[in-house]
Write a protein that holds these residues in place. Structure first.
Motif, PDB file in Angstrom:
ATOM      1  N   GLY A 354       0.809  -1.217   0.000  1.00  0.00           N
ATOM      2  CA  GLY A 354       0.000   0.000   0.000  1.00  0.00           C
ATOM      3  C   GLY A 354       0.842   1.265   0.000  1.00  0.00           C
ATOM      4  N   LEU A 355       1.917   1.255   0.785  1.00  0.00           N
ATOM      5  CA  LEU A 355       2.798   2.435   0.829  1.00  0.00           C
ATOM      6  C   LEU A 355       3.519   2.647  -0.495  1.00  0.00           C
ATOM      7  CD1 LEU A 355       4.332   2.074   4.413  1.00  0.00           C
ATOM      8  CD2 LEU A 355       2.605   3.712   3.647  1.00  0.00           C
ATOM      9  N   ILE A 356       3.933   1.547  -1.134  1.00  0.00           N
ATOM     10  CA  ILE A 356       4.622   1.675  -2.431  1.00  0.00           C
ATOM     11  C   ILE A 356       3.685   2.234  -3.490  1.00  0.00           C
ATOM     12  CG2 ILE A 356       5.663   0.347  -4.323  1.00  0.00           C
ATOM     13  CD1 ILE A 356       6.891  -1.482  -2.231  1.00  0.00           C
ATOM     14  N   LEU A 357       2.465   1.715  -3.521  1.00  0.00           N
ATOM     15  CA  LEU A 357       1.488   2.219  -4.493  1.00  0.00           C
ATOM     16  C   LEU A 357       1.173   3.689  -4.256  1.00  0.00           C
ATOM     17  CD1 LEU A 357      -1.042  -0.758  -4.775  1.00  0.00           C
ATOM     18  CD2 LEU A 357       0.869  -0.208  -6.257  1.00  0.00           C
ATOM     19  N   LYS A 358       1.085   4.073  -2.979  1.00  0.00           N
ATOM     20  CA  LYS A 358       0.773   5.464  -2.661  1.00  0.00           C
ATOM     21  C   LYS A 358       1.968   6.384  -2.916  1.00  0.00           C
ATOM     22  CE  LYS A 358      -0.526   8.441   1.215  1.00  0.00           C
ATOM     23  NZ  LYS A 358      -1.543   9.186   0.459  1.00  0.00           N
ATOM     24  N   ARG A 359       3.176   5.919  -2.560  1.00  0.00           N
ATOM     25  CA  ARG A 359       4.367   6.761  -2.684  1.00  0.00           C
ATOM     26  C   ARG A 359       4.722   7.034  -4.142  1.00  0.00           C
ATOM     27  NH1 ARG A 359       7.804   9.523  -3.771  1.00  0.00           N
ATOM     28  NH2 ARG A 359       9.801  10.006  -2.744  1.00  0.00           N
ATOM     29  N   PHE A 360       4.695   6.009  -4.969  1.00  0.00           N
ATOM     30  CA  PHE A 360       5.093   6.153  -6.366  1.00  0.00           C
ATOM     31  C   PHE A 360       3.901   6.319  -7.308  1.00  0.00           C
ATOM     32  CE2 PHE A 360       8.471   3.717  -4.279  1.00  0.00           C
ATOM     33  CZ  PHE A 360       9.574   4.502  -4.586  1.00  0.00           C
ATOM     34  N   LYS A 361       2.693   6.317  -6.742  1.00  0.00           N
ATOM     35  CA  LYS A 361       1.471   6.516  -7.523  1.00  0.00           C
ATOM     36  C   LYS A 361       1.422   5.565  -8.716  1.00  0.00           C
ATOM     37  CE  LYS A 361       0.980  11.368  -6.175  1.00  0.00           C
ATOM     38  NZ  LYS A 361       0.818  12.763  -6.635  1.00  0.00           N
ATOM     39  N   LEU A 362       1.599   4.279  -8.410  1.00  0.00           N
ATOM     40  CA  LEU A 362       1.649   3.268  -9.460  1.00  0.00           C
ATOM     41  C   LEU A 362       0.255   2.928  -9.962  1.00  0.00           C
ATOM     42  CD1 LEU A 362       4.283   0.823  -7.901  1.00  0.00           C
ATOM     43  CD2 LEU A 362       4.676   2.655  -9.561  1.00  0.00           C
ATOM     44  N   GLY A 363       0.185   2.660 -11.243  1.00  0.00           N
ATOM     45  CA  GLY A 363      -1.065   2.229 -11.837  1.00  0.00           C
ATOM     46  C   GLY A 363      -1.171   0.717 -11.872  1.00  0.00           C
ATOM     47  N   VAL A 364      -1.978   0.216 -12.827  1.00  0.00           N
ATOM     48  CA  VAL A 364      -2.206  -1.219 -12.919  1.00  0.00           C
ATOM     49  C   VAL A 364      -0.919  -1.953 -13.301  1.00  0.00           C
ATOM     50  CG1 VAL A 364      -3.506  -3.007 -14.116  1.00  0.00           C
ATOM     51  CG2 VAL A 364      -4.624  -0.859 -13.519  1.00  0.00           C
ATOM     52  N   ILE A 365      -0.181  -1.432 -14.265  1.00  0.00           N
ATOM     53  CA  ILE A 365       1.050  -2.090 -14.714  1.00  0.00           C
ATOM     54  C   ILE A 365       2.090  -2.095 -13.589  1.00  0.00           C
ATOM     55  CG2 ILE A 365       2.900  -2.077 -16.412  1.00  0.00           C
ATOM     56  CD1 ILE A 365       0.161  -2.756 -17.526  1.00  0.00           C
ATOM     57  N   GLY A 366       2.237  -0.982 -12.906  1.00  0.00           N
ATOM     58  CA  GLY A 366       3.188  -0.907 -11.804  1.00  0.00           C
ATOM     59  C   GLY A 366       2.835  -1.856 -10.677  1.00  0.00           C
ATOM     60  N   ALA A 367       1.536  -1.944 -10.359  1.00  0.00           N
ATOM     61  CA  ALA A 367       1.102  -2.870  -9.312  1.00  0.00           C
ATOM     62  C   ALA A 367       1.361  -4.318  -9.720  1.00  0.00           C
ATOM     63  CB  ALA A 367      -0.378  -2.665  -9.017  1.00  0.00           C
ATOM     64  N   ALA A 368       1.177  -4.626 -11.008  1.00  0.00           N
ATOM     65  CA  ALA A 368       1.448  -5.981 -11.493  1.00  0.00           C
ATOM     66  C   ALA A 368       2.930  -6.319 -11.374  1.00  0.00           C
ATOM     67  CB  ALA A 368       0.986  -6.121 -12.939  1.00  0.00           C
ATOM     68  N   ARG A 369       3.795  -5.364 -11.658  1.00  0.00           N
ATOM     69  CA  ARG A 369       5.234  -5.606 -11.540  1.00  0.00           C
ATOM     70  C   ARG A 369       5.637  -5.852 -10.085  1.00  0.00           C
ATOM     71  NH1 ARG A 369       7.044  -0.673 -15.606  1.00  0.00           N
ATOM     72  NH2 ARG A 369       6.556  -1.772 -17.571  1.00  0.00           N
ATOM     73  N   VAL A 370       5.060  -5.080  -9.183  1.00  0.00           N
ATOM     74  CA  VAL A 370       5.336  -5.294  -7.759  1.00  0.00           C
ATOM     75  C   VAL A 370       4.863  -6.679  -7.327  1.00  0.00           C
ATOM     76  CG1 VAL A 370       4.789  -4.513  -5.424  1.00  0.00           C
ATOM     77  CG2 VAL A 370       5.285  -2.839  -7.210  1.00  0.00           C
ATOM     78  N   SER A 371       3.690  -7.081  -7.801  1.00  0.00           N
ATOM     79  CA  SER A 371       3.141  -8.389  -7.436  1.00  0.00           C
ATOM     80  C   SER A 371       4.009  -9.523  -7.969  1.00  0.00           C
ATOM     81  CB  SER A 371       1.716  -8.517  -7.985  1.00  0.00           C
ATOM     82  OG  SER A 371       1.176  -9.779  -7.705  1.00  0.00           O
ATOM     83  N   ILE A 372       4.480  -9.400  -9.207  1.00  0.00           N
ATOM     84  CA  ILE A 372       5.328 -10.450  -9.794  1.00  0.00           C
ATOM     85  C   ILE A 372       6.637 -10.566  -9.027  1.00  0.00           C
ATOM     86  CG2 ILE A 372       6.670 -11.072 -11.836  1.00  0.00           C
ATOM     87  CD1 ILE A 372       4.396  -9.929 -13.526  1.00  0.00           C
ATOM     88  N   THR A 373       7.240  -9.428  -8.695  1.00  0.00           N
ATOM     89  CA  THR A 373       8.498  -9.453  -7.945  1.00  0.00           C
ATOM     90  C   THR A 373       8.325 -10.127  -6.592  1.00  0.00           C
ATOM     91  OG1 THR A 373       9.168  -7.387  -9.024  1.00  0.00           O
ATOM     92  CG2 THR A 373      10.354  -8.020  -7.030  1.00  0.00           C
ATOM     93  N   ALA A 374       7.249  -9.769  -5.879  1.00  0.00           N
ATOM     94  CA  ALA A 374       6.997 -10.375  -4.571  1.00  0.00           C
ATOM     95  C   ALA A 374       6.705 -11.870  -4.696  1.00  0.00           C
ATOM     96  CB  ALA A 374       5.840  -9.662  -3.886  1.00  0.00           C
ATOM     97  N   SER A 375       5.990 -12.260  -5.743  1.00  0.00           N
ATOM     98  CA  SER A 375       5.653 -13.677  -5.925  1.00  0.00           C
ATOM     99  C   SER A 375       6.895 -14.513  -6.206  1.00  0.00           C
ATOM    100  CB  SER A 375       4.653 -13.830  -7.074  1.00  0.00           C
ATOM    101  OG  SER A 375       3.456 -13.145  -6.802  1.00  0.00           O
ATOM    102  N   VAL A 376       7.799 -13.995  -7.038  1.00  0.00           N
ATOM    103  CA  VAL A 376       9.036 -14.724  -7.330  1.00  0.00           C
ATOM    104  C   VAL A 376       9.883 -14.867  -6.066  1.00  0.00           C
ATOM    105  CG1 VAL A 376      11.211 -14.651  -8.614  1.00  0.00           C
ATOM    106  CG2 VAL A 376       9.063 -14.074  -9.759  1.00  0.00           C
ATOM    107  N   GLY A 377       9.956 -13.795  -5.267  1.00  0.00           N
ATOM    108  CA  GLY A 377      10.715 -13.863  -4.021  1.00  0.00           C
ATOM    109  C   GLY A 377      10.146 -14.876  -3.053  1.00  0.00           C
ATOM    110  N   SER A 378       8.818 -14.906  -2.916  1.00  0.00           N
ATOM    111  CA  SER A 378       8.194 -15.873  -2.002  1.00  0.00           C
ATOM    112  C   SER A 378       8.377 -17.297  -2.499  1.00  0.00           C
ATOM    113  CB  SER A 378       6.707 -15.561  -1.846  1.00  0.00           C
ATOM    114  OG  SER A 378       6.026 -15.721  -3.079  1.00  0.00           O
TER     115      SER A 378
END
Length: 424
Positions: A354-378
């Motif tokens: 939530g803080l990343i989305l709010k801080r960098f004002k990410l849209g749908v593509i940005g949120a998808a990139r964050v989700s993919i990165t977190a999923s690969v790490g997990s």
């Protein structure tokens, strides 16, 4: 007028956060009570999986209708009705405790702390020293059906909270603030903490003299006060529904209150959106679903969510039992470890996202990139657990107990054979 609208919106935010906490609190407690319910009703693991899945069954029954028709109706009141249904489900789950009578544990067979019975271990490893019929376990009580129906009611009641609550925020909140308002839901951690505490409290507390109980919470026959937690969670959910009964159907969008205040005229009031009839909504329901599932992005999101949640729910549901059997932990400690280690990481991920989305004002593509990165790490971290399991498996209590059970069973078998031969 502006002050009143702002006050209503802040009240909705606080109420929604409270409901999110309450529903997560109740859901996590349900997961933590799985092993206690299994022992109390003497039911097999396959049936307890069906009982746990009844929540999703109830959710799927009404989710499409609530999401579609609810968006056109009074959303806060629908959320309040859902909370009442959830609370009723929690009370229904606890109801069998008052019908079933006192819990009677076995006293004829010697049990060792943190050790499963010989027969159950032999059944698990398919050792043919006992008859196959002994491995077939039926439900010891039919009152589990109340737990099944109550959990299904919980699923039905939770249906309007997520889609209608989020849509209400999207309609009347600033776009960049919406993710921030949904963070801080720590209900699962508190639910598992409550489950860990009540796992140490005897199931018939208040009805029996605790000094007469000859087992403790580390014994495999012990059953905690699972029913008490559902009364607590049901009450919390019921209290969290109260503010929604007094909230308006709609609010001005944040940042547009002054504009609406200054430029609203009698002519503009004539162009307000007219309510749509229920017949028209019902007529457009099937075409709307068809258009929705033709959207490839939506379909991919559904499949992704299905895969990710399937693995997570399975782990959270049966990991306490896995830790009990493989690592020889008590139910209370296993639940405590999950609540204190796993779920804060989930809450941290929600807050960080939530803080990343709010801080960098990410849209749908940005949120998808964050989700993919977190999923690969997990995924990489989960892969490491395979090697941890291989390291600790040979020395776990479960396998030592299994070897001990094989030794005892073999010894008893040979002694019976000698007696039988001697009699002949």
């Amino acid at each position: 007028m502006l002050f009143l609208c702002a006050l209503c919106f802040q009240l909705f935010l606080a109420s929604l956060a409270s409901v999110y906490f309450s529903k997560a609190f109740g859901g996590a407690y349900m997961k933590s009570s799985i092993t206690q319910i299994e022992r109390r009703f003497d039911i097999p693991s396959s049936l307890i999986g069906v009982i746990d899945g009844s929540f999703e069954m109830g959710n799927l029954l009404v989710i499409a209708f609530v999401s579609y028709f609810g968006a056109k109706l009074h959303r806060p009141r629908l959320i309040a009705i859902g909370c009442v249904i959830m609370a009723a489900g929690c009370y229904l789950i606890a109801l069998p405790h008052f019908f079933q009578g006192l819990y009677k544990y076995e006293t004829s067979v010697s049990h060792v702390t943190n050790v499963n019975s010989t027969e159950s271990i032999l059944c698990q490893y398919h050792v043919h020293l006992i008859s196959p019929s002994a491995c077939e376990k039926a439900a010891g009580s039919s009152l589990w059906i109340y737990v099944f129906l109550g959990n299904m009611l919980r699923g039905i009641g939770e249906t309007p909270i997520m889609p209608l609550g989020v849509s209400y925020l999207d309609d009347f909140s600033r776009e960049e603030n919406t993710p921030f308002y949904l963070v801080g839901i720590l209900g699962p951690m508190f639910g598992f903490m409550l489950g860990s505490y009540l796992a140490k409290v005897y199931v018939d507390i208040g009805s029996v003299d605790l000094d007469s109980v000859t087992i403790n919470y580390k014994d495999s026959r012990w059953v905690g006060a699972w029913w008490l937690g559902f009364i607590v969670t049901g009450t919390v959910i019921l209290l969290s529904s109260i503010p929604f009964w007094f909230l308006p159907k709609s609010l001005p969008k944040q940042g547009q209150e002054e504009k609406q205040e200054n430029f609203l005229t009698d002519e503009n009031q004539d162009h307000e959106e007219k309510p749509v009839s229920f017949q028209k909504l019902a007529k457009d329901f099937i075409p709307s679903l068809r258009r929705l599932f033709k959207n490839s992005i939506f379909t991919m999101m559904i499949l992704t969510y299905l895969v990710s949640v399937n693995g997570f729910i399975g782990m959270i549901t049966f990991k306490p039992k896995y830790m009990e059997q493989v690592f020889g932990q008590s139910a209370s400690k296993a639940i405590f470890l999950i609540g204190i280690l796993n779920l804060p990481a989930v809450a941290l991920g929600i807050i960080t996202g939530g803080l990343i989305l709010k801080r960098f004002k990410l849209g749908v593509i940005g949120a998808a990139r964050v989700s993919i990165t977190a999923s690969v790490g997990s995924l990489c971290l989960l892969f490491i657990q395979i090697f941890i399991y291989l390291v600790y498996k040979p020395v776990s209590h479960h396998f030592l107990n299994c070897y001990y059970a094989l030794y005892i069973s073999s010894k008893v078998f040979h002694e019976k054979q000698k007696k039988h031969t001697h009699v002949k």
